[in-house]
Design a protein around this motif. Structure first.
Motif, PDB file in Angstrom:
ATOM      1  N   LEU A  82       0.819  -1.208   0.000  1.00 51.00           N
ATOM      2  CA  LEU A  82       0.000   0.000   0.000  1.00 51.00           C
ATOM      3  C   LEU A  82       0.859   1.267   0.000  1.00 51.00           C
ATOM      4  CD1 LEU A  82      -2.722  -0.992   2.631  1.00 51.00           C
ATOM      5  CD2 LEU A  82      -2.772  -1.275   0.133  1.00 51.00           C
ATOM      6  N   VAL A  83       0.366   2.277  -0.701  1.00 53.29           N
ATOM      7  CA  VAL A  83       0.956   3.611  -0.655  1.00 53.29           C
ATOM      8  C   VAL A  83      -0.011   4.511   0.091  1.00 53.29           C
ATOM      9  CG1 VAL A  83       1.747   5.602  -1.980  1.00 53.29           C
ATOM     10  CG2 VAL A  83       2.155   3.291  -2.848  1.00 53.29           C
ATOM     11  N   PRO A  84       0.372   5.029   1.239  1.00 51.84           N
ATOM     12  CA  PRO A  84      -0.527   5.939   1.949  1.00 51.84           C
ATOM     13  C   PRO A  84      -0.595   7.283   1.235  1.00 51.84           C
ATOM     14  CG  PRO A  84       1.589   5.836   3.060  1.00 51.84           C
ATOM     15  CD  PRO A  84       1.642   4.824   1.945  1.00 51.84           C
ATOM     16  N   PRO A  85      -1.665   8.030   1.413  1.00 52.06           N
ATOM     17  CA  PRO A  85      -1.726   9.358   0.800  1.00 52.06           C
ATOM     18  C   PRO A  85      -0.707  10.299   1.423  1.00 52.06           C
ATOM     19  CG  PRO A  85      -3.592   9.019   2.274  1.00 52.06           C
ATOM     20  CD  PRO A  85      -2.885   7.707   2.178  1.00 52.06           C
ATOM     21  N   TYR A  86      -0.349  11.326   0.685  1.00 57.89           N
ATOM     22  CA  TYR A  86       0.602  12.337   1.151  1.00 57.89           C
ATOM     23  C   TYR A  86       0.083  12.988   2.439  1.00 57.89           C
ATOM     24  CZ  TYR A  86       3.425  16.641   0.931  1.00 57.89           C
ATOM     25  OH  TYR A  86       4.281  17.687   1.198  1.00 57.89           O
ATOM     26  N   ALA A  93      -6.861  -2.308  -4.897  1.00 62.51           N
ATOM     27  CA  ALA A  93      -5.909  -1.732  -3.947  1.00 62.51           C
ATOM     28  C   ALA A  93      -4.670  -1.208  -4.667  1.00 62.51           C
ATOM     29  CB  ALA A  93      -5.517  -2.765  -2.894  1.00 62.51           C
ATOM     30  N   VAL A  94      -4.249  -1.891  -5.718  1.00 62.05           N
ATOM     31  CA  VAL A  94      -3.122  -1.398  -6.524  1.00 62.05           C
ATOM     32  C   VAL A  94      -3.504  -0.074  -7.182  1.00 62.05           C
ATOM     33  CG1 VAL A  94      -1.710  -1.831  -8.575  1.00 62.05           C
ATOM     34  CG2 VAL A  94      -2.103  -3.660  -6.912  1.00 62.05           C
ATOM     35  N   ALA A  95      -4.712  -0.017  -7.744  1.00 61.19           N
ATOM     36  CA  ALA A  95      -5.182   1.224  -8.358  1.00 61.19           C
ATOM     37  C   ALA A  95      -5.262   2.345  -7.332  1.00 61.19           C
ATOM     38  CB  ALA A  95      -6.551   1.009  -9.010  1.00 61.19           C
ATOM     39  N   ASN A  96      -5.714   2.011  -6.119  1.00 61.00           N
ATOM     40  CA  ASN A  96      -5.780   2.982  -5.033  1.00 61.00           C
ATOM     41  C   ASN A  96      -4.392   3.528  -4.706  1.00 61.00           C
ATOM     42  OD1 ASN A  96      -5.538   3.308  -1.840  1.00 61.00           O
ATOM     43  ND2 ASN A  96      -7.619   3.884  -2.414  1.00 61.00           N
ATOM     44  N   SER A  97      -3.397   2.657  -4.680  1.00 65.08           N
ATOM     45  CA  SER A  97      -2.036   3.097  -4.379  1.00 65.08           C
ATOM     46  C   SER A  97      -1.488   3.992  -5.481  1.00 65.08           C
ATOM     47  CB  SER A  97      -1.114   1.890  -4.162  1.00 65.08           C
ATOM     48  OG  SER A  97      -1.356   1.300  -2.902  1.00 65.08           O
ATOM     49  N   LEU A  98      -1.833   3.702  -6.731  1.00 65.26           N
ATOM     50  CA  LEU A  98      -1.409   4.573  -7.830  1.00 65.26           C
ATOM     51  C   LEU A  98      -2.028   5.962  -7.685  1.00 65.26           C
ATOM     52  CD1 LEU A  98      -1.588   2.135 -10.890  1.00 65.26           C
ATOM     53  CD2 LEU A  98       0.445   2.869  -9.640  1.00 65.26           C
ATOM     54  N   ASP A  99      -3.298   6.011  -7.290  1.00 60.37           N
ATOM     55  CA  ASP A  99      -3.937   7.303  -7.039  1.00 60.37           C
ATOM     56  C   ASP A  99      -3.225   8.051  -5.911  1.00 60.37           C
ATOM     57  OD1 ASP A  99      -5.832   6.960  -9.021  1.00 60.37           O
ATOM     58  OD2 ASP A  99      -7.374   6.204  -7.661  1.00 60.37           O
ATOM     59  N   ASN A 100      -2.877   7.316  -4.850  1.00 58.87           N
ATOM     60  CA  ASN A 100      -2.197   7.961  -3.727  1.00 58.87           C
ATOM     61  C   ASN A 100      -0.811   8.460  -4.110  1.00 58.87           C
ATOM     62  OD1 ASN A 100      -4.366   7.611  -2.036  1.00 58.87           O
ATOM     63  ND2 ASN A 100      -3.560   5.786  -1.033  1.00 58.87           N
ATOM     64  N   LEU A 101      -0.145   7.764  -5.016  1.00 59.83           N
ATOM     65  CA  LEU A 101       1.150   8.241  -5.499  1.00 59.83           C
ATOM     66  C   LEU A 101       1.023   9.641  -6.082  1.00 59.83           C
ATOM     67  CD1 LEU A 101       2.791   5.178  -7.321  1.00 59.83           C
ATOM     68  CD2 LEU A 101       3.673   6.376  -5.308  1.00 59.83           C
ATOM     69  N   ARG A 102      -0.059   9.889  -6.780  1.00 58.39           N
ATOM     70  CA  ARG A 102      -0.259  11.186  -7.435  1.00 58.39           C
ATOM     71  C   ARG A 102      -0.510  12.311  -6.422  1.00 58.39           C
ATOM     72  NH1 ARG A 102      -3.301   7.468 -10.570  1.00 58.39           N
ATOM     73  NH2 ARG A 102      -2.347   7.092 -12.615  1.00 58.39           N
ATOM     74  N   SER A 103      -0.782  11.947  -5.166  1.00 55.43           N
ATOM     75  CA  SER A 103      -1.021  12.983  -4.159  1.00 55.43           C
ATOM     76  C   SER A 103       0.282  13.580  -3.626  1.00 55.43           C
ATOM     77  CB  SER A 103      -1.843  12.413  -2.985  1.00 55.43           C
ATOM     78  OG  SER A 103      -1.070  11.510  -2.191  1.00 55.43           O
ATOM     79  N   LYS A 110      -6.596  -0.044   6.268  1.00 54.74           N
ATOM     80  CA  LYS A 110      -7.683   0.900   5.980  1.00 54.74           C
ATOM     81  C   LYS A 110      -7.277   1.932   4.931  1.00 54.74           C
ATOM     82  CE  LYS A 110     -10.073   0.568  10.429  1.00 54.74           C
ATOM     83  NZ  LYS A 110     -10.354   1.259  11.721  1.00 54.74           N
ATOM     84  N   ILE A 111      -5.975   2.032   4.646  1.00 58.15           N
ATOM     85  CA  ILE A 111      -5.518   2.900   3.557  1.00 58.15           C
ATOM     86  C   ILE A 111      -6.243   2.539   2.261  1.00 58.15           C
ATOM     87  CG2 ILE A 111      -3.530   3.432   2.071  1.00 58.15           C
ATOM     88  CD1 ILE A 111      -1.758   3.081   4.567  1.00 58.15           C
ATOM     89  N   LEU A 168      -8.448  -6.748   5.307  1.00 60.44           N
ATOM     90  CA  LEU A 168      -9.273  -5.585   4.993  1.00 60.44           C
ATOM     91  C   LEU A 168     -10.701  -6.008   4.676  1.00 60.44           C
ATOM     92  CD1 LEU A 168      -9.645  -2.539   4.152  1.00 60.44           C
ATOM     93  CD2 LEU A 168      -8.951  -3.269   1.860  1.00 60.44           C
ATOM     94  N   CYS A 169     -10.836  -7.046   3.875  1.00 59.08           N
ATOM     95  CA  CYS A 169     -12.168  -7.486   3.451  1.00 59.08           C
ATOM     96  C   CYS A 169     -12.934  -8.176   4.581  1.00 59.08           C
ATOM     97  CB  CYS A 169     -12.046  -8.434   2.259  1.00 59.08           C
ATOM     98  SG  CYS A 169     -11.460  -7.629   0.762  1.00 59.08           S
ATOM     99  N   ASP A 170     -12.231  -8.922   5.424  1.00 61.39           N
ATOM    100  CA  ASP A 170     -12.891  -9.589   6.549  1.00 61.39           C
ATOM    101  C   ASP A 170     -13.346  -8.598   7.603  1.00 61.39           C
ATOM    102  OD1 ASP A 170     -12.498 -12.008   5.354  1.00 61.39           O
ATOM    103  OD2 ASP A 170     -10.790 -12.596   6.596  1.00 61.39           O
TER     104      ASP A 170
END
Length: 205
Positions: free
Chosen positions: A69-73, A153-163, A130-131, A112-114
């Motif tokens: 996971l990549v957390p947001p900035y 979750a990978v797509a979410n981390s890519l979005d967070n990279l852009r932050s 929860k990230i 996360l899913c459970d």
């Protein structure tokens, strides 16, 4: 003994590189590391980026955490291990590519899913995963759902990279590229995210 196997592995590694090809580490010591690719991967013991890509020493700058996971900035003055590695890779090593490498059968994504209410409480894991909360989309169950969340979750981390402003600046200038991959533990196949919600097989099934 597991530790003895590790030591034997180091001996083999030393024979291969320090005795067999000493110029590699001599150059890495004298001139420092200059990896072109950063990989953000899961801590899962089955998915070692250097092993599955057969990368040589100095080729990959790798950070591993639970569920890749990549957390947001969020520069809040607290320690941030993944963000620190990302900053060093982008601002100091000047990598050209950032890869978020997910994988199937990810324990972090399953947690996360459970939901945190299932199973024993975890002081750090439950907050960490929860990230990727938005990757769940809706409450479902089953293996197909887990595979979808792993990709989301990978797509979410890519979005967070852009932050991260210094990542975004280099993306805007075309000076860096970011990539999302998922490695399939069942067949050793690799899938790449080509667009939001759209994936293609890089390796044949």
């Amino acid at each position: 003994m597991p530790i003895n196997r590790l030591i034997a592995g180091v001996k083999s590694f030393r024979r291969k590189y320090f005795e067999g090809r000493p110029e590699i580490y001599r150059d890495l010591v004298q001139h420092g590391q200059h990896p072109e690719v950063m990989v953000i991967a899961c801590a899962d013991s089955r998915v070692n980026p250097s092993i599955i890509t057969e990368a040589a020493p100095g080729q990959l700058f790798v950070v591993r955490n639970v569920a890749n996971l990549v957390p947001p900035y969020s520069p809040d003055g607290r320690p941030h291990g993944t963000a620190a590695a990302l900053e060093y890779a982008v601002r100091d090593l000047d990598v050209d590519h950032i890869v978020v490498l997910g994988h199937t059968h990810c324990g972090g994504i399953k947690r996360l899913c459970d939901g945190a209410g299932n199973g024993p409480k975890r002081e750090f894991i439950d907050d960490w995963v929860k990230i990727a909360e938005t990757a769940r989309e809706q409450e479902q169950t089953g293996e197909d759902y887990l595979r979808a969340v792993e990709r989301n979750a990978v797509a979410n981390s890519l979005d967070n990279l852009r932050s991260y402003p210094w990542v975004k600046a280099r993306l805007d200038s075309g000076d860096i590229e970011i990539h999302g991959f998922v490695f399939d533990l069942d067949g050793g196949n690799l899938h790449r995210m080509v667009d939001k919600g759209r994936w293609e097989a890089v390796l044949p099934a």
